[in-house]
Write a protein that holds these residues in place. Structure first.
Motif, mmCIF file in Angstrom:
data_model
loop_
_atom_site.group_PDB
_atom_site.id
_atom_site.type_symbol
_atom_site.label_atom_id
_atom_site.label_comp_id
_atom_site.label_asym_id
_atom_site.label_seq_id
_atom_site.Cartn_x
_atom_site.Cartn_y
_atom_site.Cartn_z
ATOM 1 N N MET A 1 0.837 -1.192 0.000
ATOM 2 C CA MET A 1 0.000 0.000 0.000
ATOM 3 C C MET A 1 0.874 1.244 0.000
ATOM 4 S SD MET A 1 -2.999 1.123 2.722
ATOM 5 C CE MET A 1 -4.076 -0.237 2.253
ATOM 6 N N ASP A 2 0.456 2.283 -0.714
ATOM 7 C CA ASP A 2 1.121 3.580 -0.641
ATOM 8 C C ASP A 2 0.544 4.348 0.545
ATOM 9 O OD1 ASP A 2 2.737 4.716 -3.372
ATOM 10 O OD2 ASP A 2 1.713 2.788 -3.522
ATOM 11 N N ILE A 3 1.429 4.755 1.432
ATOM 12 C CA ILE A 3 1.034 5.354 2.704
ATOM 13 C C ILE A 3 1.646 6.741 2.823
ATOM 14 C CG2 ILE A 3 1.372 5.187 5.214
ATOM 15 C CD1 ILE A 3 1.306 2.115 4.837
ATOM 16 N N GLY A 4 0.860 7.683 3.352
ATOM 17 C CA GLY A 4 1.386 8.984 3.718
ATOM 18 C C GLY A 4 1.540 9.046 5.224
ATOM 19 N N PHE A 5 2.563 9.730 5.697
ATOM 20 C CA PHE A 5 2.768 9.826 7.145
ATOM 21 C C PHE A 5 3.227 11.238 7.474
ATOM 22 C CE2 PHE A 5 3.917 9.011 11.410
ATOM 23 C CZ PHE A 5 3.467 7.750 11.772
ATOM 24 N N CYS A 6 2.466 11.906 8.356
ATOM 25 C CA CYS A 6 2.792 13.258 8.799
ATOM 26 C C CYS A 6 3.217 13.216 10.267
ATOM 27 C CB CYS A 6 1.586 14.183 8.659
ATOM 28 S SG CYS A 6 1.000 14.390 6.962
ATOM 29 N N GLY A 7 4.470 13.564 10.527
ATOM 30 C CA GLY A 7 4.937 13.641 11.906
ATOM 31 C C GLY A 7 5.927 12.575 12.312
ATOM 32 N N PRO A 8 7.100 12.507 11.660
ATOM 33 C CA PRO A 8 8.111 11.517 12.055
ATOM 34 C C PRO A 8 8.946 11.993 13.241
ATOM 35 C CG PRO A 8 8.889 12.740 10.155
ATOM 36 C CD PRO A 8 7.503 13.241 10.439
ATOM 37 N N GLY A 9 8.311 12.086 14.418
ATOM 38 C CA GLY A 9 9.023 12.489 15.627
ATOM 39 C C GLY A 9 9.525 11.284 16.398
ATOM 40 N N LEU A 10 9.595 11.416 17.723
ATOM 41 C CA LEU A 10 10.088 10.324 18.563
ATOM 42 C C LEU A 10 9.282 9.049 18.359
ATOM 43 C CD1 LEU A 10 10.789 12.136 21.967
ATOM 44 C CD2 LEU A 10 12.486 11.157 20.414
ATOM 45 N N MET A 11 7.972 9.190 18.216
ATOM 46 C CA MET A 11 7.100 8.032 17.996
ATOM 47 C C MET A 11 6.966 7.701 16.513
ATOM 48 S SD MET A 11 5.922 6.972 20.988
ATOM 49 C CE MET A 11 4.419 6.093 20.596
ATOM 50 N N GLY A 12 6.757 8.724 15.694
ATOM 51 C CA GLY A 12 6.456 8.501 14.282
ATOM 52 C C GLY A 12 7.587 7.869 13.498
ATOM 53 N N ALA A 13 8.836 8.262 13.774
ATOM 54 C CA ALA A 13 9.967 7.748 12.992
ATOM 55 C C ALA A 13 10.088 6.228 13.079
ATOM 56 C CB ALA A 13 11.262 8.438 13.405
ATOM 57 N N ILE A 25 5.155 1.420 0.628
ATOM 58 C CA ILE A 25 5.792 2.654 0.162
ATOM 59 C C ILE A 25 5.275 3.776 1.055
ATOM 60 C CG2 ILE A 25 5.999 4.285 -1.744
ATOM 61 C CD1 ILE A 25 5.544 1.893 -3.636
ATOM 62 N N VAL A 26 6.186 4.518 1.689
ATOM 63 C CA VAL A 26 5.775 5.535 2.655
ATOM 64 C C VAL A 26 6.275 6.908 2.207
ATOM 65 C CG1 VAL A 26 5.752 6.242 5.062
ATOM 66 C CG2 VAL A 26 5.932 3.809 4.495
ATOM 67 N N TRP A 27 5.313 7.806 2.011
ATOM 68 C CA TRP A 27 5.588 9.200 1.662
ATOM 69 C C TRP A 27 5.476 10.022 2.947
ATOM 70 C CZ3 TRP A 27 6.480 10.161 -3.603
ATOM 71 C CH2 TRP A 27 6.167 9.093 -4.467
ATOM 72 N N VAL A 28 6.497 10.806 3.247
ATOM 73 C CA VAL A 28 6.599 11.434 4.565
ATOM 74 C C VAL A 28 6.649 12.954 4.450
ATOM 75 C CG1 VAL A 28 7.963 11.575 6.691
ATOM 76 C CG2 VAL A 28 7.862 9.416 5.415
ATOM 77 N N TRP A 29 5.904 13.610 5.350
ATOM 78 C CA TRP A 29 5.993 15.061 5.489
ATOM 79 C C TRP A 29 6.198 15.406 6.951
ATOM 80 C CZ3 TRP A 29 3.223 18.356 8.603
ATOM 81 C CH2 TRP A 29 3.502 19.733 8.433
ATOM 82 N N ASN A 30 7.002 16.417 7.208
ATOM 83 C CA ASN A 30 7.136 16.968 8.547
ATOM 84 C C ASN A 30 7.388 18.463 8.443
ATOM 85 O OD1 ASN A 30 7.279 16.179 11.476
ATOM 86 N ND2 ASN A 30 9.166 17.360 11.331
#
Length: 310
Positions: A1-13, A25-30
């Motif tokens: 699945m193509d996934i978007g992720f907003c917030g790769p902090g201490l938990m998100g990363a 596949i992970v598309w990331v924004w911060n």
């Protein structure tokens, strides 16, 4: 699945790394691009705005700081739906999964707003902290439509040991508030016990060993006593996060007519910590607030257990 992720902090990363290892596949924004860019070596793909995720992702995960941050990421300028700029084209996005800890009432409002665009909203706050995120053993308490959660659970299981459907939108956030009420009160109690032991001349570092297997034993006891009696531990989060959550618990209690005097006391302890300059200190800094030693305040302010901001 193509996934978007907003917030790769201490938990998100670490959550993102688990998703990548699972083959997604992970598309990331911060907001701070460097935190997103740090995941490129793991296989993540970085975008410039949350709205850019609409061209790629079927599901977008949020793991951001608070209610306002969620609203900005989803509805603000350059946000997923960007309603203030008329950017209502959701593209390929079918679901938004919010791992942030925010107010249940706001969650219900956001779920209704995205539903007008044919998007399902799942509020899915987590418990287990940074160690749980790193180990992939988080507990997820989910609110939303049963069919949405059933479809998304195999994806979430990349970093979660358990996903529990608690009811409609907002139920996951209310369950997280119950969790935070227990956690915050317990950590405050542990800090008071450590302070009592130290004031009485007992080696507080031996409390986990002495209480192991008894009614006072818990994961929190075994985790926080070493952090309160020793320096050098990696941060688990900040007191600012605890204060935000416990304030939300108090607001929810007023709305529901629930009586929570212990939460009220913990809320005042956290406000005292903020007044002492400890908002950004690690969660173990409860001991620096309650420790009954004459020079505790000065030491806490000058050498707090610092936690980086997510």
């Amino acid at each position: 699945m193509d996934i978007g992720f907003c917030g790769p902090g201490l938990m998100g990363a670490p959550m993102i790394r688990h998703l990548l290892r699972a083959g997604h596949i992970v598309w990331v924004w911060n907001r701070t691009r460097e935190k997103a860019q740090a995941l490129v070596a793991d296989g993540a793909r970085v975008v410039d705005t949350p709205h850019d995720l609409c061209a790629h992702a079927q599901v977008v995960f949020l793991c951001v700081s608070d209610t306002q941050a969620v609203e900005d990421v989803v509805f603000g300028s350059g946000g997923l739906l960007g309603e203030d700029r008329g950017e209502t084209n959701a593209g390929t996005v079918r679901w938004i999964v919010d791992h942030s800890s925010i107010a249940p009432a706001a969650t219900r409002e956001y779920a209704a707003r995205v539903a007008r665009h044919g998007i399902g909203w799942v509020d899915a706050p987590v418990s287990g902290g940074v160690p749980g995120a790193q180990a992939g053993t988080l507990a997820v308490m989910a609110g939303g439509a049963a069919q949405d959660i059933a479809q998304l659970e195999p994806v979430i299981r990349a970093y979660a040991a358990r996903v529990t459907h608690m009811g409609e939108a907002g139920a996951g956030q209310m369950t997280k508030l119950c969790n935070q009420a227990i956690v915050c009160a317990t950590v405050a109690g542990i800090a008071e016990a450590v302070g009592l032991a130290q004031a009485a001349g007992i080696d507080a570092a031996r409390l986990p060993q002495a209480l192991a297997g008894g009614w006072a034993d818990s994961v929190l006891l075994q985790t926080f006593v070493p952090r309160m009696t020793e320096r050098g531990h990696a941060p688990l989060g900040s007191l600012r996060t605890f204060q935000k959550d416990i304030d939300t618990v108090a607001d929810a209690a007023r709305g529901a007519g629930a009586v929570m005097p212990v939460v009220g006391a913990v809320q005042q302890v956290l406000r005292l910590g903020a007044a002492m300059g400890l908002s950004d200190a690690d969660l173990a800094a409860f001991i620096d607030i309650v420790r009954p030693q004459p020079n505790a305040t000065a030491r806490a302010i000058t050498t707090p257990r610092q936690a980086p901001r997510a």
